[in-house]
Motif scaffolding. Structure first.
Motif, short mmCIF file in Angstrom:
data_model
loop_
_atom_site.label_atom_id
_atom_site.label_comp_id
_atom_site.label_asym_id
_atom_site.label_seq_id
_atom_site.Cartn_x
_atom_site.Cartn_y
_atom_site.Cartn_z
N SER A 55 88.18 42.95 41.81
CA SER A 55 88.08 42.60 43.23
C SER A 55 88.12 43.87 44.06
CB SER A 55 89.23 41.66 43.64
OG SER A 55 90.47 42.31 43.46
N GLY A 56 87.79 43.73 45.33
CA GLY A 56 87.87 44.84 46.27
C GLY A 56 87.07 46.06 45.84
N ALA A 57 87.67 47.23 46.02
CA ALA A 57 87.01 48.51 45.73
C ALA A 57 86.66 48.64 44.25
CB ALA A 57 87.90 49.67 46.16
N GLU A 58 87.51 48.08 43.39
CA GLU A 58 87.25 48.14 41.95
C GLU A 58 85.96 47.39 41.60
OE1 GLU A 58 89.67 47.42 37.77
OE2 GLU A 58 90.07 46.06 39.44
N LEU A 59 85.77 46.23 42.20
CA LEU A 59 84.56 45.44 41.98
C LEU A 59 83.35 46.17 42.54
CD1 LEU A 59 82.91 42.96 41.19
CD2 LEU A 59 83.70 41.85 43.30
N GLU A 60 83.45 46.70 43.73
CA GLU A 60 82.33 47.42 44.33
C GLU A 60 81.93 48.63 43.50
OE1 GLU A 60 82.95 48.24 48.48
OE2 GLU A 60 83.29 46.11 48.93
N THR A 61 82.90 49.36 42.98
CA THR A 61 82.61 50.53 42.13
C THR A 61 81.93 50.09 40.84
OG1 THR A 61 84.47 51.77 43.05
CG2 THR A 61 83.65 52.47 40.90
N ALA A 62 82.45 49.06 40.20
CA ALA A 62 81.85 48.57 38.94
C ALA A 62 80.43 48.08 39.17
CB ALA A 62 82.72 47.47 38.35
N ALA A 63 80.19 47.37 40.26
CA ALA A 63 78.84 46.88 40.57
C ALA A 63 77.90 48.06 40.81
CB ALA A 63 78.87 45.95 41.77
N ARG A 64 78.36 49.05 41.55
CA ARG A 64 77.54 50.23 41.84
C ARG A 64 77.19 50.98 40.56
NH1 ARG A 64 80.46 51.50 45.90
NH2 ARG A 64 81.82 52.97 44.82
N ILE A 65 78.15 51.13 39.65
CA ILE A 65 77.89 51.81 38.37
C ILE A 65 76.85 51.05 37.57
CG2 ILE A 65 78.93 52.35 36.13
CD1 ILE A 65 81.52 53.08 37.72
N LEU A 66 76.99 49.74 37.52
CA LEU A 66 76.04 48.91 36.76
C LEU A 66 74.63 49.01 37.35
CD1 LEU A 66 76.07 47.07 34.31
CD2 LEU A 66 76.56 45.17 35.83
N VAL A 67 74.52 48.97 38.66
CA VAL A 67 73.21 49.09 39.31
C VAL A 67 72.62 50.47 39.03
CG1 VAL A 67 72.05 49.23 41.56
CG2 VAL A 67 73.58 47.31 41.05
N ARG A 68 73.43 51.50 39.08
CA ARG A 68 72.92 52.85 38.78
C ARG A 68 72.41 52.96 37.34
NH1 ARG A 68 77.74 56.00 41.63
NH2 ARG A 68 77.01 55.83 43.77
N LYS A 69 73.11 52.31 36.41
CA LYS A 69 72.63 52.31 35.02
C LYS A 69 71.27 51.61 34.93
CE LYS A 69 77.01 52.61 32.60
NZ LYS A 69 77.88 52.03 31.59
N ALA A 70 71.13 50.49 35.63
CA ALA A 70 69.85 49.77 35.62
C ALA A 70 68.76 50.61 36.26
CB ALA A 70 70.00 48.44 36.35
N GLN A 71 69.08 51.30 37.34
CA GLN A 71 68.10 52.18 37.98
C GLN A 71 67.70 53.32 37.03
OE1 GLN A 71 70.54 52.98 41.41
NE2 GLN A 71 69.34 51.61 42.72
#
Length: 190
Positions: A32-48
């Motif tokens: 949740s919160g910042a931890e969720l946002e960081t994990a989502a951002r990392i996953l999107v960067r991997k996909a990119q």
């Protein structure tokens, strides 16, 4: 398995994009919160990064997790939070959060005729057909108890889904599953 569901639900998309798997265990629903946002951002960067490696354009991300519980308030909260985090992490692309309640095997149970395509002796019992498969608390364990020779394994799922796709079975679910319906609705809006 998810690739087969994507190809069945949105054949136009599947024909025009390259589906690439990132096999990292994501566990976004527990954050949740910042931890969720960081994990989502990392996953999107991997996909990119995967898109760049294939000299392609990143157009979207589909993230799959099993809920390990039936739909309810926890499912709704996780789905909203993770969907929002993914959309924020990939603002110029599409994102879909495929949160399978209770497990992805419950989605496969929507297509009972797919099981004998993989193993002819695997027949889904009549009392399991046409039901709300998202209400099954332990679909994987139910399948393991039902199919013992040969034994059902989670690793059978992609092949079952692929054979169902080839035979056109993924177009007509037999029963209901809220999480599957929401996934299909989100995906077909692309």
């Amino acid at each position: 398995m998810l690739a087969s569901f994507i190809r069945a639900a949105h054949p136009g998309l599947a024909e025009t994009v390259s589906l690439t798997e990132i096999s990292d265990p994501v566990r976004l629903r527990r954050k949740s919160g910042a931890e969720l946002e960081t994990a989502a951002r990392i996953l999107v960067r991997k996909a990119q990064g995967k898109a760049r490696l294939k000299a392609g354009e990143f157009v979207g991300i589909v993230v799959h997790e099993d809920m390990d519980a039936c739909p309810g308030p926890a499912y709704d909260t996780a789905r909203r939070a993770v969907s929002s985090a993914l959309a924020k992490a990939a603002p110029s692309a599409k994102s879909v959060y495929a949160l399978a309640a209770a497990e992805s095997e419950a989605w496969l149970l929507l297509f009972p005729d797919a099981f004998p395509l993989h193993r002819p002796s695997w027949k889904i019992p009549p009392q399991w057909r046409g039901r709300d498969t998202g209400r099954r608390r332990t679909p994987k364990e139910d399948l393991e108890a039902q199919f013992t020779s040969p034994r059902f394994r989670e690793s059978d799922c992609p092949e079952i889904a692929s054979k169902a796709l080839t035979q056109g079975l993924l177009d007509t679910p037999q029963g209901t599953n809220r999480s599957y319906n929401e996934f299909i609705e989100d995906l077909t809006s692309w």
